[in-house]
Design an enzyme around this catalytic site. Sequence first.
Site, PDB file in Angstrom:
ATOM      1  N   ASP A 101       0.169   4.114  -8.417  1.00  0.00           N
ATOM      2  CA  ASP A 101      -0.237   4.793  -9.682  1.00  0.00           C
ATOM      3  C   ASP A 101      -0.127   6.284  -9.585  1.00  0.00           C
ATOM      4  O   ASP A 101      -1.215   6.998  -9.324  1.00  0.00           O
ATOM      5  CB  ASP A 101      -1.887   4.539  -9.991  1.00  0.00           C
ATOM      6  N   HIS A 143       6.653  -1.199  -6.392  1.00  0.00           N
ATOM      7  CA  HIS A 143       4.900  -1.269  -6.627  1.00  0.00           C
ATOM      8  C   HIS A 143       4.734  -0.041  -7.387  1.00  0.00           C
ATOM      9  O   HIS A 143       4.388   0.886  -6.978  1.00  0.00           O
ATOM     10  CB  HIS A 143       4.375  -1.403  -5.237  1.00  0.00           C
ATOM     11  N   HIS A 147       2.362   0.345 -11.162  1.00  0.00           N
ATOM     12  CA  HIS A 147       1.462  -0.225 -12.193  1.00  0.00           C
ATOM     13  C   HIS A 147       1.821   1.052 -13.350  1.00  0.00           C
ATOM     14  O   HIS A 147       1.582   1.978 -13.407  1.00  0.00           O
ATOM     15  CB  HIS A 147       0.116  -0.146 -12.174  1.00  0.00           C
ATOM     16  N   GLU A 202      -5.292  -4.664   0.918  1.00  0.00           N
ATOM     17  CA  GLU A 202      -5.231  -3.113   0.505  1.00  0.00           C
ATOM     18  C   GLU A 202      -6.433  -2.755   1.178  1.00  0.00           C
ATOM     19  O   GLU A 202      -6.758  -2.097   2.080  1.00  0.00           O
ATOM     20  CB  GLU A 202      -5.138  -3.073  -0.960  1.00  0.00           C
TER      21      GLU A 202
HETATM   22  N1  ADE Z   1      -4.320  -1.778 -10.326  1.00  0.00           N
HETATM   23  C1  ADE Z   1      -3.688  -0.599 -10.468  1.00  0.00           C
HETATM   24  N2  ADE Z   1      -3.745  -0.066  -9.025  1.00  0.00           N
HETATM   25  C2  ADE Z   1      -4.162  -1.072  -8.222  1.00  0.00           C
HETATM   26  C3  ADE Z   1      -4.246  -0.669  -6.892  1.00  0.00           C
HETATM   27  N3  ADE Z   1      -4.035   0.084  -6.088  1.00  0.00           N
HETATM   28  N4  ADE Z   1      -4.956  -2.025  -6.396  1.00  0.00           N
HETATM   29  C4  ADE Z   1      -5.288  -2.956  -7.155  1.00  0.00           C
HETATM   30  N5  ADE Z   1      -5.200  -2.919  -8.398  1.00  0.00           N
HETATM   31  C5  ADE Z   1      -4.554  -2.169  -9.036  1.00  0.00           C
HETATM   32 ZN    ZN Z   2      -0.811  -1.612  -6.770  1.00  0.00          ZN
END
Ligand code: ADE
Ligand code: ZN
Length: 353
Positions: free
Chosen positions: A299, A37, A39, A220
């Site tokens: 991230d 996970h 990005h 989330e």
């Molecule tokens: N895009 C990048 N990080 C994200 C996250 N934590 N939740 C949803 N979309 C995302």
């Molecule tokens: Zn994410």
Amino acid sequence: MEPTQNSDQTQPDVMGDDGALPVADKALRRLPVAELHLHIEGTLQPELIFELAERNGMELPYAGLEELRGLYEFTDLQSFLDLYYANMAVLQSEQDFADMTRAYLARAANAGVRHAEIMMDPQAHLARGIPLETCVNGVASALATSVEEFGISTLLIAAFLRDLSEESALEVLEELLAMNAPIAAIGLDSAEVGNPPAKFERLFARAREAGLRLTAHAGEEGPASYILEALDILGVERIDHGIRCMEDPELVERLVEDRIPLTVCPLSNVRLRAVDTLADHPLPAMLAAGLNVSVNSDDPAYFGGYVDDNFVQLNAVFELSEFDQARLAANSIHSSFASEERKAELLDELNGS
Ligand code: ADE
Ligand code: ZN
């Protein structure tokens, strides 16, 4: 260009007085794991944002690094997404995408990552007038040499923005398929609440038909019912985050029974206020319930750490047993979309570590 290493403010507060890490933390940072996970746009470190802005002759709306870093105080997912999308403006050329990706891979290799499944947001780049080929080819060119350069096997996940329409997602998926983009899976990300998985039923059906693997962010900020929808309506194999499953005992039972992977991102959950502090994070309860959880960074440039930082900070708060550390690493490998052969290699490496 030299890849920009994680410098920085992301190191946890667990150093000894001499700056050396405790032995147990050194071992944790070497734990061979799969990162599931991540990005890629969320790996853009502030230094690289300024470097790329200069390369591309762009004026940033921040006077310097300190001002930019001062904005990394988030109140919820949307407050983060606003900055995340704004900072993508510096990604203009294939080289920019490749440099960002290489910088992540270099840092991930130091974090023990041996296999990475990397999400990118093509629609966010198309909306800025960047052609699909530029972002896909840029990221893919760095991934192509990742095994030799960094010892990390990789695959690419095209993530679709759930706050946009399903028509837009379908159009972009068809373009990706037509150009034979090297994607192995699709995902679903961006603003969750009010954009339930059911909105993307046709997108996921089309991706499945095209032979792609399926994952989606759910639970989330959104409710546990979104996790059910992602499983039952989209047919996903994996849930990204999923922490709110803990509000629904029946769902937990099902997730345990079906061994559904949940790619949990503890530091992200703290920074985006899904939980108040790391000590309040449900990860230990999820492990105790027998859920198939892994630890991921989401991230890392925005949330204060890479996978190893997540492990070290979790350990500082919860004192994870060696058994649970190994279980988290093994879960990440078993839950990956890698070939069975690659999984066996990684599990051998984990067993020998
Ligand atoms: N895009 C990048 N990080 C994200 C996250 N934590 N939740 C949803 N979309 C995302
Ligand atoms: Zn994410």
